[in-house]
Design a protein around this motif. Structure first.
Motif, PDB file in Angstrom:
ATOM      1  N   THR A 111       0.825  -1.222   0.000  1.00  0.00           N
ATOM      2  CA  THR A 111       0.000   0.000   0.000  1.00  0.00           C
ATOM      3  C   THR A 111       0.854   1.265   0.000  1.00  0.00           C
ATOM      4  O   THR A 111       0.313   2.361  -0.095  1.00  0.00           O
ATOM      5  CB  THR A 111      -0.918   0.064   1.240  1.00  0.00           C
TER       6      THR A 111
ATOM      7  N   VAL B  53      -5.958  -4.142   6.867  1.00  0.00           N
ATOM      8  CA  VAL B  53      -7.197  -3.798   7.566  1.00  0.00           C
ATOM      9  C   VAL B  53      -7.344  -2.282   7.612  1.00  0.00           C
ATOM     10  O   VAL B  53      -8.409  -1.741   7.332  1.00  0.00           O
ATOM     11  CB  VAL B  53      -7.217  -4.394   9.000  1.00  0.00           C
ATOM     12  N   HIS B  54      -6.243  -1.603   7.929  1.00  0.00           N
ATOM     13  CA  HIS B  54      -6.242  -0.134   8.032  1.00  0.00           C
ATOM     14  C   HIS B  54      -4.904   0.390   7.535  1.00  0.00           C
ATOM     15  O   HIS B  54      -3.851  -0.091   7.979  1.00  0.00           O
ATOM     16  CB  HIS B  54      -6.455   0.296   9.482  1.00  0.00           C
ATOM     17  N   ALA B  55      -4.943   1.336   6.637  1.00  0.00           N
ATOM     18  CA  ALA B  55      -3.723   1.980   6.146  1.00  0.00           C
ATOM     19  C   ALA B  55      -3.821   3.470   6.437  1.00  0.00           C
ATOM     20  O   ALA B  55      -4.472   4.207   5.700  1.00  0.00           O
ATOM     21  CB  ALA B  55      -3.543   1.731   4.652  1.00  0.00           C
ATOM     22  N   GLY B  56      -3.206   3.878   7.542  1.00  0.00           N
ATOM     23  CA  GLY B  56      -3.220   5.277   7.922  1.00  0.00           C
ATOM     24  C   GLY B  56      -1.906   5.959   7.580  1.00  0.00           C
ATOM     25  O   GLY B  56      -1.001   5.359   7.010  1.00  0.00           O
TER      26      GLY B  56
ATOM     27  N   ALA C  71      -0.379   1.199  10.235  1.00  0.00           N
ATOM     28  CA  ALA C  71      -1.217   0.323   9.410  1.00  0.00           C
ATOM     29  C   ALA C  71      -1.429  -0.967  10.182  1.00  0.00           C
ATOM     30  O   ALA C  71      -0.575  -1.384  10.971  1.00  0.00           O
ATOM     31  CB  ALA C  71      -0.546   0.041   8.070  1.00  0.00           C
ATOM     32  N   THR C  72      -2.573  -1.594   9.967  1.00  0.00           N
ATOM     33  CA  THR C  72      -2.844  -2.891  10.574  1.00  0.00           C
ATOM     34  C   THR C  72      -3.209  -3.879   9.466  1.00  0.00           C
ATOM     35  O   THR C  72      -3.726  -3.501   8.412  1.00  0.00           O
ATOM     36  CB  THR C  72      -3.986  -2.828  11.613  1.00  0.00           C
TER      37      THR C  72
ATOM     38  N   THR D 112       0.424  -4.621  13.771  1.00  0.00           N
ATOM     39  CA  THR D 112       0.390  -3.166  13.668  1.00  0.00           C
ATOM     40  C   THR D 112       1.770  -2.741  13.214  1.00  0.00           C
ATOM     41  O   THR D 112       2.775  -3.184  13.788  1.00  0.00           O
ATOM     42  CB  THR D 112       0.064  -2.499  15.025  1.00  0.00           C
TER      43      THR D 112
END
Length: 152
Positions: A85, A119-122, A126-127, A147
């Protein structure tokens, strides 16, 4: 020995471009892949699939495959799902890794697949989650979450 020119390539390519180059053998896999015996076989945005084959070299003293084999494949799938990502010049580092081994693995298990998904890309973290399952029959062997710290 690892070619240092290859180490610089991730800085010039997006994570997805670099990992795709690896699946196409345009860049070599990391040394850990050869040491443990696994390959990145598929990658897409926020997704990575690894294949490994447990063997006698992975056995622990009680005769089953060491949990580190599963953990390494899962960690690789998780990290590469995150890596896939990232824009060029951005890296990551694992902050937390949680692995659950739910079924024993032996050489008779045959090839295994580790499938990681973002799951989450901040911006800063990221997770991701991953599952390890038998290639033949699809039995779930282990699952994990991570994480990661995003290094801009």
């Amino acid at each position: 020995m690892l070619d240092l020119r290859v180490v610089k390539q991730p800085r010039e390519m997006t994570g997805l471009e670099y990992l795709r180059a690896m699946t196409e053998s345009r860049v070599p896999p990391p040394p850990i892949a050869e040491l443990i015996g696994f390959d990145l076989v598929e990658v897409d945005e926020g997704y990575a699939l690894f294949r490994g084959e447990p063997g006698e070299r992975h056995l622990n003293p009680i005769g089953s495959v060491h949990g580190g084999f599963a953990a390494t494949l899962l960690d690789s799938a998780l990290g590469c799902a995150v890596h896939a990502t990232l824009p060029a010049g951005v890296g990551y580092s694992t902050l937390e890794l949680s692995v659950n081994l739910v079924r024993g693995i032996t050489p008779a298990t045959g090839p295994v697949l580790a499938e990681g998904r973002i799951v989450h890309a901040g911006r800063r973290t990221a997770t991701a989650e991953a599952k390890l399952y038998a290639e033949h029959g699809g039995a779930l062997l282990a699952h994990a979450t991570t994480t990661c710290l995003i290094l801009r």
